[in-house]
Motif scaffolding. Structure first.
Motif, PDB file in Angstrom:
ATOM      1  N   UNK A 190       0.816  -1.210   0.000  1.00 12.84           N
ATOM      2  CA  UNK A 190       0.000   0.000   0.000  1.00 12.84           C
ATOM      3  C   UNK A 190       0.853   1.265   0.000  1.00 12.84           C
ATOM      4  N   UNK A 191       2.184   1.107   0.063  1.00 16.69           N
ATOM      5  CA  UNK A 191       3.067   2.260   0.090  1.00 16.69           C
ATOM      6  C   UNK A 191       3.373   2.785   1.467  1.00 16.69           C
ATOM      7  N   UNK A 192       3.075   2.005   2.507  1.00 19.75           N
ATOM      8  CA  UNK A 192       3.313   2.456   3.877  1.00 19.75           C
ATOM      9  C   UNK A 192       4.804   2.533   4.182  1.00 19.75           C
ATOM     10  N   UNK A 193       5.594   1.663   3.581  1.00 19.32           N
ATOM     11  CA  UNK A 193       7.022   1.646   3.842  1.00 19.32           C
ATOM     12  C   UNK A 193       7.423   0.627   4.882  1.00 19.32           C
ATOM     13  N   UNK A 194       6.455  -0.008   5.495  1.00 21.11           N
ATOM     14  CA  UNK A 194       6.699  -1.063   6.475  1.00 21.11           C
ATOM     15  C   UNK A 194       5.494  -1.987   6.467  1.00 21.11           C
ATOM     16  N   UNK A 195       5.635  -3.151   7.106  1.00 26.66           N
ATOM     17  CA  UNK A 195       4.526  -4.094   7.112  1.00 26.66           C
ATOM     18  C   UNK A 195       3.337  -3.534   7.882  1.00 26.66           C
ATOM     19  N   UNK A 196       3.617  -2.735   8.923  1.00 27.05           N
ATOM     20  CA  UNK A 196       2.560  -2.124   9.725  1.00 27.05           C
ATOM     21  C   UNK A 196       2.874  -0.657   9.948  1.00 27.05           C
ATOM     22  N   UNK A 197       1.815   0.165   9.997  1.00 26.03           N
ATOM     23  CA  UNK A 197       2.023   1.578  10.253  1.00 26.03           C
ATOM     24  C   UNK A 197       0.883   2.419   9.713  1.00 26.03           C
ATOM     25  N   UNK A 198       0.910   3.758   9.965  1.00 21.67           N
ATOM     26  CA  UNK A 198      -0.137   4.651   9.465  1.00 21.67           C
ATOM     27  C   UNK A 198      -0.101   4.746   7.945  1.00 21.67           C
ATOM     28  N   UNK A 199      -1.273   4.828   7.352  1.00 21.64           N
ATOM     29  CA  UNK A 199      -1.397   4.938   5.895  1.00 21.64           C
ATOM     30  C   UNK A 199      -2.247   6.166   5.584  1.00 21.64           C
ATOM     31  N   UNK A 200      -1.644   7.258   5.110  1.00 21.87           N
ATOM     32  CA  UNK A 200      -2.398   8.490   4.871  1.00 21.87           C
ATOM     33  C   UNK A 200      -3.184   8.434   3.561  1.00 21.87           C
ATOM     34  N   UNK A 201      -4.053   9.437   3.384  1.00 19.29           N
ATOM     35  CA  UNK A 201      -4.723   9.608   2.108  1.00 19.29           C
ATOM     36  C   UNK A 201      -5.998   8.825   1.925  1.00 19.29           C
ATOM     37  N   UNK A 202      -6.619   8.342   2.977  1.00 20.55           N
ATOM     38  CA  UNK A 202      -7.870   7.599   2.839  1.00 20.55           C
ATOM     39  C   UNK A 202      -9.050   8.562   2.723  1.00 20.55           C
ATOM     40  N   UNK A 203     -10.188   8.029   2.284  1.00 14.34           N
ATOM     41  CA  UNK A 203     -11.369   8.824   1.957  1.00 14.34           C
ATOM     42  C   UNK A 203     -11.900   9.617   3.154  1.00 14.34           C
ATOM     43  N   UNK A 204     -12.358  10.858   2.886  1.00 18.26           N
ATOM     44  CA  UNK A 204     -12.838  11.752   3.950  1.00 18.26           C
ATOM     45  C   UNK A 204     -14.123  11.274   4.611  1.00 18.26           C
ATOM     46  N   UNK A 205     -14.836  10.318   4.007  1.00 20.71           N
ATOM     47  CA  UNK A 205     -16.049   9.803   4.646  1.00 20.71           C
ATOM     48  C   UNK A 205     -15.739   9.132   5.981  1.00 20.71           C
ATOM     49  N   UNK A 206     -14.491   8.767   6.186  1.00 19.49           N
ATOM     50  CA  UNK A 206     -14.120   8.097   7.434  1.00 19.49           C
ATOM     51  C   UNK A 206     -14.005   9.067   8.598  1.00 19.49           C
ATOM     52  N   UNK A 207     -14.327  10.330   8.370  1.00 18.19           N
ATOM     53  CA  UNK A 207     -14.421  11.264   9.485  1.00 18.19           C
ATOM     54  C   UNK A 207     -15.659  10.977  10.325  1.00 18.19           C
ATOM     55  N   UNK A 208     -16.661  10.330   9.758  1.00 20.74           N
ATOM     56  CA  UNK A 208     -17.883  10.036  10.527  1.00 20.74           C
ATOM     57  C   UNK A 208     -18.261   8.554  10.553  1.00 20.74           C
ATOM     58  N   UNK A 209     -17.429   7.707   9.945  1.00 22.07           N
ATOM     59  CA  UNK A 209     -17.657   6.271  10.141  1.00 22.07           C
ATOM     60  C   UNK A 209     -16.327   5.537  10.259  1.00 22.07           C
ATOM     61  N   UNK A 210     -16.307   4.587  11.146  1.00 28.68           N
ATOM     62  CA  UNK A 210     -15.115   3.784  11.421  1.00 28.68           C
ATOM     63  C   UNK A 210     -15.174   2.523  10.568  1.00 28.68           C
ATOM     64  N   UNK A 211     -14.148   2.322   9.745  1.00 29.32           N
ATOM     65  CA  UNK A 211     -14.067   1.145   8.875  1.00 29.32           C
ATOM     66  C   UNK A 211     -13.039   0.179   9.463  1.00 29.32           C
ATOM     67  N   UNK A 212     -13.384  -1.097   9.528  1.00 29.46           N
ATOM     68  CA  UNK A 212     -12.450  -2.141   9.977  1.00 29.46           C
ATOM     69  C   UNK A 212     -12.443  -3.248   8.935  1.00 29.46           C
ATOM     70  N   UNK A 213     -11.252  -3.566   8.418  1.00 28.23           N
ATOM     71  CA  UNK A 213     -11.083  -4.679   7.478  1.00 28.23           C
ATOM     72  C   UNK A 213     -10.535  -5.876   8.233  1.00 28.23           C
ATOM     73  N   UNK A 214     -11.188  -7.029   8.093  1.00 27.60           N
ATOM     74  CA  UNK A 214     -10.769  -8.246   8.782  1.00 27.60           C
ATOM     75  C   UNK A 214     -10.000  -9.146   7.826  1.00 27.60           C
ATOM     76  N   UNK A 215      -8.933  -9.759   8.326  1.00 23.30           N
ATOM     77  CA  UNK A 215      -8.217 -10.756   7.528  1.00 23.30           C
ATOM     78  C   UNK A 215      -9.174 -11.914   7.267  1.00 23.30           C
ATOM     79  N   UNK A 216      -9.299 -12.296   5.997  1.00 25.12           N
ATOM     80  CA  UNK A 216     -10.341 -13.254   5.601  1.00 25.12           C
ATOM     81  C   UNK A 216     -10.173 -14.633   6.260  1.00 25.12           C
TER      82      UNK A 216
END
Length: 348
Positions: A130-156
């Protein structure tokens, strides 16, 4: 009463449980969605191309249910957005064990806000693609709709795991790691040793002696019948007729009876050869001993080839997902060795 899963074709009960628990926890919560026919984790794996980041970046996303959605959107107040995004962030940065099963993260990413002004995303695994630069860490540039809803992606891989909802909700609810450990760790100490289970049971058994999920044996049955000497008095609930344990016990008892009969035959042979020289008598005794040893090895082989696999399968089917495979294998090996070892002893 909680609303049952409305779409079991596309949503696992474990992911739906997260919504039910969160709805009870947060007064301002609204369900923003779980399944959606679009790219990413809201869709199911079979409906996505191999290049989609939710199925191609992390190997564990190519495992688990292939027809179930793997994300949830939780809409809530501004204050609640800061609270729950912050709790997830603290746990993710600390590599909180509640967000891991068998050493693997159960969440790919969460996206929300910690200040109601900027979107905040943290990736727990698969950050480099995703371009984070590490396996884990903050990832900027996500959609502004997430200012009012929390999104969680689960490992399948973990979509149907019974611990998915309990672990995620422990973090979201603000429970401390120490409190979670104390609540979910059960240690049973008996004369036979210690048995520890670090995850909370999938279902309550109602029996304080039971150490595993739905069924199987309790401490008395499993440990006594596998470890104690065959025929020991005071056992609770003998093995069912036709079960691997019952067949193994019957074979051990048959062998002891046959050994007694063989000893009588040997004594008759010695009485019948009084006219032979000592060397000739010893030769016949050695021959008979060799035949007994050969028969013993044949019996061992029969047990190993016929009964041991049945025992492993029968016990393994009930313990699947409840006890670490290496612990189960060690217990089975020790039990079989003790039963087989008792066959070498002198007949009673």
């Amino acid at each position: 009463m909680a609303v049952p899963n409305p779409n079991r074709q596309r949503i696992t009960d474990q992911v739906w449980e997260i919504w039910v628990r969160f709805d009870a926890l947060e007064p301002t919560a609204l369900l923003g969605g779980i399944y959606a026919a679009k790219p990413g984790y809201h869709n199911y794996r079979l409906a996505l191309p191999g290049g989609d980041y939710s199925v191609g970046d992390v190997a564990a996303d190519r495992q688990g249910p292939q027809d179930k959605a793997a994300a949830i959107d939780l809409t809530m107040s501004a204050a609640a957005m800061r609270l729950y995004t912050g709790r997830l962030d603290v746990a993710a940065r600390a590599r909180d064990e509640r967000l891991y099963i068998d050493g693997h993260p159960i969440i790919r990413e969460f996206i929300g806000t910690k200040d109601n002004r900027s979107v905040y995303c943290y990736v727990l695994v698969g950050g480099r693609p995703l371009g984070v630069g590490a396996d884990a860490g903050p990832d900027p540039g996500r959609d502004a709709t997430h200012l009012w809803h929390l999104h969680i992606s689960f490992i399948r891989r973990f979509l149907a795991h019974p611990q998915l909802a309990p672990r995620v909700m422990s973090v979201l609810s603000g429970e401390s790691l120490a409190a979670w450990r104390a609540r979910t760790t059960t240690t049973s100490t008996t004369s036979g040793g210690d048995m520890q289970q670090t995850d909370r049971l999938a279902n309550r058994t109602g029996n304080p002696n039971r150490t595993v999920g739905n069924v199987l044996a309790d401490v008395s049955n499993l440990r006594d019948w596998l470890i104690s000497r065959a025929g020991t008095a005071g056992m609770v609930t003998p093995p069912a007729a036709g079960s691997p344990l019952q067949l193994l016990l019957a074979m051990a008892q048959d062998w002891a009876a046959e050994s007694n009969r063989q000893r009588l035959r040997d004594e008759a042979i010695l009485a019948a050869v009084k006219g032979l020289t000592p060397q000739e008598i010893l030769a016949r005794v050695d021959l008979r001993a060799a035949q007994q040893i050969e028969a013993l090895h044949a019996m061992r082989t029969q047990i190993a080839q016929e009964l041991a696999p049945l025992l492993v399968t029968a016990v393994g089917q009930h313990l699947a997902g409840q006890v670490a495979p290496e612990m189960l294998a060690d217990a089975q090996e020790m039990a079989i060795r003790r039963v087989l070892g008792s066959l070498d002893g002198p007949a009673a």
